[in-house]
Design a protein around this motif. Structure first.
Motif, PDB file in Angstrom:
ATOM      1  N   LEU A   1       0.849  -1.190   0.000  1.00 23.50           N
ATOM      2  CA  LEU A   1       0.000   0.000   0.000  1.00 23.50           C
ATOM      3  C   LEU A   1       0.882   1.236   0.000  1.00 23.50           C
ATOM      4  O   LEU A   1       1.949   1.268   0.629  1.00 23.50           O
ATOM      5  N   TYR A   2       0.411   2.277  -0.721  1.00 24.91           N
ATOM      6  CA  TYR A   2       1.169   3.520  -0.849  1.00 24.91           C
ATOM      7  C   TYR A   2       0.348   4.656  -0.229  1.00 24.91           C
ATOM      8  O   TYR A   2      -0.865   4.743  -0.450  1.00 24.91           O
ATOM      9  N   SER A   3       1.031   5.512   0.513  1.00 25.48           N
ATOM     10  CA  SER A   3       0.369   6.627   1.200  1.00 25.48           C
ATOM     11  C   SER A   3       0.881   7.942   0.632  1.00 25.48           C
ATOM     12  O   SER A   3       2.095   8.136   0.487  1.00 25.48           O
TER      13      SER A   3
ATOM     14  N   ASP B   1      -9.769   4.603   4.273  1.00 30.07           N
ATOM     15  CA  ASP B   1      -8.368   4.752   3.885  1.00 30.07           C
ATOM     16  C   ASP B   1      -7.857   6.180   4.051  1.00 30.07           C
ATOM     17  O   ASP B   1      -6.675   6.430   3.801  1.00 30.07           O
TER      18      ASP B   1
ATOM     19  N   THR C   1      -3.869  12.217   4.613  1.00 35.89           N
ATOM     20  CA  THR C   1      -3.134  11.086   4.045  1.00 35.89           C
ATOM     21  C   THR C   1      -4.118  10.066   3.510  1.00 35.89           C
ATOM     22  O   THR C   1      -5.048   9.652   4.214  1.00 35.89           O
TER      23      THR C   1
ATOM     24  N   THR D   1      -4.278   6.239   1.582  1.00 46.92           N
ATOM     25  CA  THR D   1      -3.520   5.017   1.324  1.00 46.92           C
ATOM     26  C   THR D   1      -4.260   4.171   0.304  1.00 46.92           C
ATOM     27  O   THR D   1      -5.469   3.915   0.453  1.00 46.92           O
TER      28      THR D   1
ATOM     29  N   ARG E   1      -0.221   3.646  -6.491  1.00 44.93           N
ATOM     30  CA  ARG E   1       0.525   4.798  -5.990  1.00 44.93           C
ATOM     31  C   ARG E   1       0.070   6.101  -6.636  1.00 44.93           C
ATOM     32  O   ARG E   1       0.008   7.136  -5.979  1.00 44.93           O
TER      33      ARG E   1
ATOM     34  N   SER F   1      -3.279   7.196  -5.160  1.00 47.37           N
ATOM     35  CA  SER F   1      -3.190   7.693  -3.789  1.00 47.37           C
ATOM     36  C   SER F   1      -2.902   9.186  -3.776  1.00 47.37           C
ATOM     37  O   SER F   1      -3.525   9.945  -3.031  1.00 47.37           O
TER      38      SER F   1
ATOM     39  N   SER G   1       4.068   2.243   2.002  1.00 50.22           N
ATOM     40  CA  SER G   1       3.993   2.542   3.431  1.00 50.22           C
ATOM     41  C   SER G   1       3.553   1.343   4.260  1.00 50.22           C
ATOM     42  O   SER G   1       3.645   1.362   5.489  1.00 50.22           O
ATOM     43  N   HIS G   2       3.073   0.326   3.581  1.00 46.64           N
ATOM     44  CA  HIS G   2       2.627  -0.884   4.258  1.00 46.64           C
ATOM     45  C   HIS G   2       2.812  -2.059   3.302  1.00 46.64           C
ATOM     46  O   HIS G   2       2.517  -1.938   2.105  1.00 46.64           O
TER      47      HIS G   2
END
Length: 786
Positions: free
Chosen positions: A90-92, A199, A214, A216, A220, A223, A471-472
């Protein structure tokens, strides 16, 4: 004291000299007393609650169950690693905005929002607006996220898949296709909004007006796009609220202007009608004509009153005084002339009186003239008096008339003032309505102008950029959390096991739970070469432990070692028989004559451990079938004799409850230095209580990890009720390596030994033990348990 030594043959004896009494006693002797302190189970101290004790127990539980805790932590760590490898990256993306506090009023300064009281409340309100569902719906609609299949698609659940197998089509599906499509779109929109809210994270920066938004996502690029769209939507929403506030203010002011205009017209009409009805003419003078007339009348009245007072005083002075020498009379020209004429006549009369007599005609003529002048003076005085009285009466009438005039003017002024007050009320209402109308008209014009101004208090400080790394999942963080959680769960499980497990495992457990001292701690051993062989080895940990136990017994009372000792336990197979043998052997090796009695007439074991016959023994003596010399057997250890249990009776408690057990101990103490009795376990039996009451002291054996706290406490209570004297606890089968409460127990047993095994830790054995060959190993020694 002991009797003389005589030769006596015994079953199983080796022909050695056996001490026997000269005259055996037939009555029980009183139990010898050694002043042993009494330990009450009711006075068992509770576990310490101090911080140091809690820390020690915490560390102890952790060390004892370290394998369980480490295994749990390892399992959690492995699960965390598996999750990290299987989880979708996952991208934040974060966008930073600035929210300034609003403090505006309606149309003042171009702001139309209501004033927020306090910066904290305002900022919190804005944060909740950012998290609102309406904001998420706005972003979903702006970006069309509900139309993106990968965004609204949900993983099928097991229940949904099963229910899908039983769904069948029908003819009504085509008819309701439009409704189904609408329902699908609504469901997609709800899922998109729900996912966006889940999210999206709104994080205010402490001590500032900055807020980080933010988002997520597994994509990417999306996001960053969604985060920026969220900030733009918030700015646009804030502007919309301002325009809506302007529109509302404009409509509101229009309505208020209409109402005020009507009220102003009505108030002006009412004021005009009142002025016409009351014939009131408004002038710019500060005072009205009636008030001016009243003021002039009051001034004239003052003058009239002064004149009337003067006239009254003059008249009363002339009227009340008959003399003609008053100033009012003296100032009269006529009276003054008459008085001068009279004075001349009177002087002429006096001059002629010297020549003529009074009746002379000339004298009488002069007298007549004087009388005439006096009458004229009197007439003139009366005239003056009448004039003064008339002046007084005239002043009085003028004063009364002026007072009446003032009364009329006062009434007129009061009426005028009442009308003026009413007129002033109407005039003020007109002025107030006109002022409100003018102010609202001015604000209406300002709102009309401010409605087109795009002012905003929301600023985008940093826009979101496309993230380069996920980020995850964060591998190290997840592994650390998993390991920490595993440690917590493992320790909780270990602590729960400790709480539920009431078995006594360590010396600390025994002392804390039972309130009796620890006399000795015997390590766990399998005795591969037999108990007696292991006890014969001075470097053996078991031998050292039992020697330490024997030393503790020598200092257990103020008189030293008790001469009759009962060894018992709470349950079977806890090592009481091995303890009795070890103690008897130790004291025999040190030079004391010791009699070891097997009083367990339910499951006897001493004859097997020592390799002797059980055909005759304690049961024969207690039933009176044979004397004590016939039941004493010799052993392979010098100075050690034994009494087997004998044939098992059906009523062991009844036999032990008689007086013969007291007689046995009394007679044995005259023959031997020490009597050690191997008692059956407590369980629900009365044997150990009877033996404990007959002997001087009782040693209680507890198997580590075997005896339960409640059973042992109950056993000690029963011993106390039987007036037995427990000296302390012997903890057997103790494994210091697997226990967390060792604190030195079980270590150092080999300290002080040389390589040649030529000496004991506390001295050389007596000559009997040195000269006697090592005891032969019986076939049953391997079965002895510590």
């Amino acid at each position: 004291m002991r009797g003389d030594l005589v030769e006596a043959g015994r079953p199983g004896g080796g022909g050695r000299n056996v001490p026997v009494p000269v005259e055996p006693r037939s009555v029980p002797a009183p139990r010898d007393s050694y002043g042993v302190g009494s330990y009450g189970v009711a006075d068992i101290p509770e576990e310490g609650s101090d911080l140091a004790g809690a820390i020690r127990r915490f560390v102890g539980v952790a060390l004892k169950w370290r394998k369980l805790i480490l295994a749990t932590a390892g399992a959690f760590g492995a699960l965390g690693a598996v999750y990290c490898f299987l989880a979708t990256p996952l991208y934040s993306a974060t966008v930073r905005i600035q929210i300034d506090r609003e403090a505006g009023k309606v149309v003042e300064g171009g702001m139309t929002s209501p004033t927020e009281i306090g910066g904290l409340e305002f900022q919190k309100t804005q944060h909740e607006l950012l998290r609102s569902r309406a904001m998420s719906e706005r972003v979903v609609a702006a970006m069309g996220l509900d139309q993106a299949p990968d965004f609204v698609s949900a993983k099928p659940s097991l229940l949904g898949s099963v229910l899908g197998l039983f769904s069948f089509g029908s003819s009504s599906d085509n008819e309701n296709a439009a409704d189904a499509q609408d329902a699908k779109e609504a469901a997609d929109r709800r899922r998109a909004v729900s996912r966006l809210r889940n999210d999206m994270v709104v994080k205010p920066l402490a001590g500032s007006r900055l807020v980080d938004i933010t988002y997520t996502d597994s994509n990417r690029a999306r996001s960053a796009a969604v985060a920026n769209a969220y900030a733009d939507a918030y700015v646009a929403s804030n502007l919309d609220r301002r325009f809506e506030a302007n529109s509302y203010a404009k409509v509101f002011l229009e309505d208020q202007l209409k109402q005020l205009k009507i009220r102003l017209e009505e108030s002006e009409k009412a004021m005009l009608a009142f002025a016409e009805r009351e014939n009131m003419v408004q002038t710019s003078d500060q005072q009205s004509i009636a008030e001016t007339n009243l003021s002039a009348a009051n001034a004239a009245l003052g003058v009239l009153i002064s004149s009337r007072i003067q006239a009254e005083q003059a008249w009363k002075q002339v009227d009340e005084t008959p003399s003609t020498s008053l100033p009012q009379l003296l100032n009269n020209k006529v009276i003054e002339g008459l008085r001068i004429q009279r004075n001349d006549l009177r002087r002429d009369y006096e001059e002629k009186l010297e020549t003529f007599k009074p009746n002379y005609p000339v004298m009488m003529e002069i007298s007549s003239k004087i009388s005439a002048v006096d009458k004229q003076i009197a007439a003139e005085v009366a005239t003056v008096r009448s004039a003064l009285k008339a002046g007084y009466e005239t002043s009085l009438r003028q004063e009364e008339q002026m007072q009446a005039r003032i009364t009329d003017l006062t009434t007129e002024v009061l009426e005028l003032q009442k009308k003026s007050i009413r007129y002033g009320i109407l005039k003020r209402e007109v002025d107030s309505n006109r002022s409100l109308y003018n102010n609202l008209l001015q604000r209406y014009k300002e709102v009309d102008v401010a409605g087109g101004v795009g002012t905003n208090n929301i600023f985008i400080v940093d826009r979101a950029a496309v993230p380069n790394s996920p980020s995850h999942p964060q591998f190290l963080k997840i592994i650390a959390i998993a390991l920490f959680g595993g440690l917590i769960v493992g320790f909780a499980a270990a602590y729960l096991i400790e709480m539920l497990d009431d078995r006594l495992r360590s010396p600390d457990d025994v002392e804390r739970s039972l309130g009796l001292p620890i006399l000795g701690v015997v390590p766990a051993s399998d005795f591969p070469e037999g108990l007696l062989t292991d006890l014969g080895n001075p470097r053996s940990p078991v031998a050292e432990a039992y020697r330490s136990l024997a030393t503790s017994l020598q200092f257990s009372t103020e008189h030293g070692l008790p001469r009759s000792i009962v060894v018992t336990s709470g349950g079977p197979s806890e090592g009481k028989s091995s303890t009795a043998i070890a103690l008897a052997r130790h004291f025999a090796v040190t030079g004391k004559t010791v009699l070891l009695v097997d009083a367990d007439m339910r499951r006897p074991s001493l004859h097997d451990k020592l390799g002797h016959s059980n055909s005759v023994g304690l049961s024969n003596y207690l039933t009176g079938m044979c004397p004590i010399q016939d039941v004493i057997q010799d052993t392979d250890v010098a100075n050690l004799w034994m009494v087997a249990s004998g044939p098992l009776p059906p009523n062991a408690a009844d036999i032990l409850g008689g007086t013969h057990i007291f007689s046995l101990i009394s007679v044995a103490l005259e023959m031997f230095d020490l009597v050690i009795i191997d008692s059956p376990p407590m369980l629900g039996l009365a044997d150990a209580q009877l033996l404990g009451a007959a002997a001087s002291a009782t040693v209680f054996v507890v198997g580590a990890g075997q005896a339960r706290r409640g059973l042992v406490r109950n056993s000690l209570t029963r011993l106390q009720m039987a007036r037995a004297t427990p000296l302390g606890i012997v903890l057997t089968k103790y494994d210091a390596r697997s226990s967390s409460y060792g604190y030195g127990y079980g270590y150092g047993h080999n300290y002080g030994y040389g390589q040649d095994n030529s000496h004991y830790s506390y001295g050389n054995p007596p000559p009997e033990a040195q000269e006697k060959p090592a005891p032969k190993k019986s076939d049953t020694d391997a079965s002895v348990a510590a």
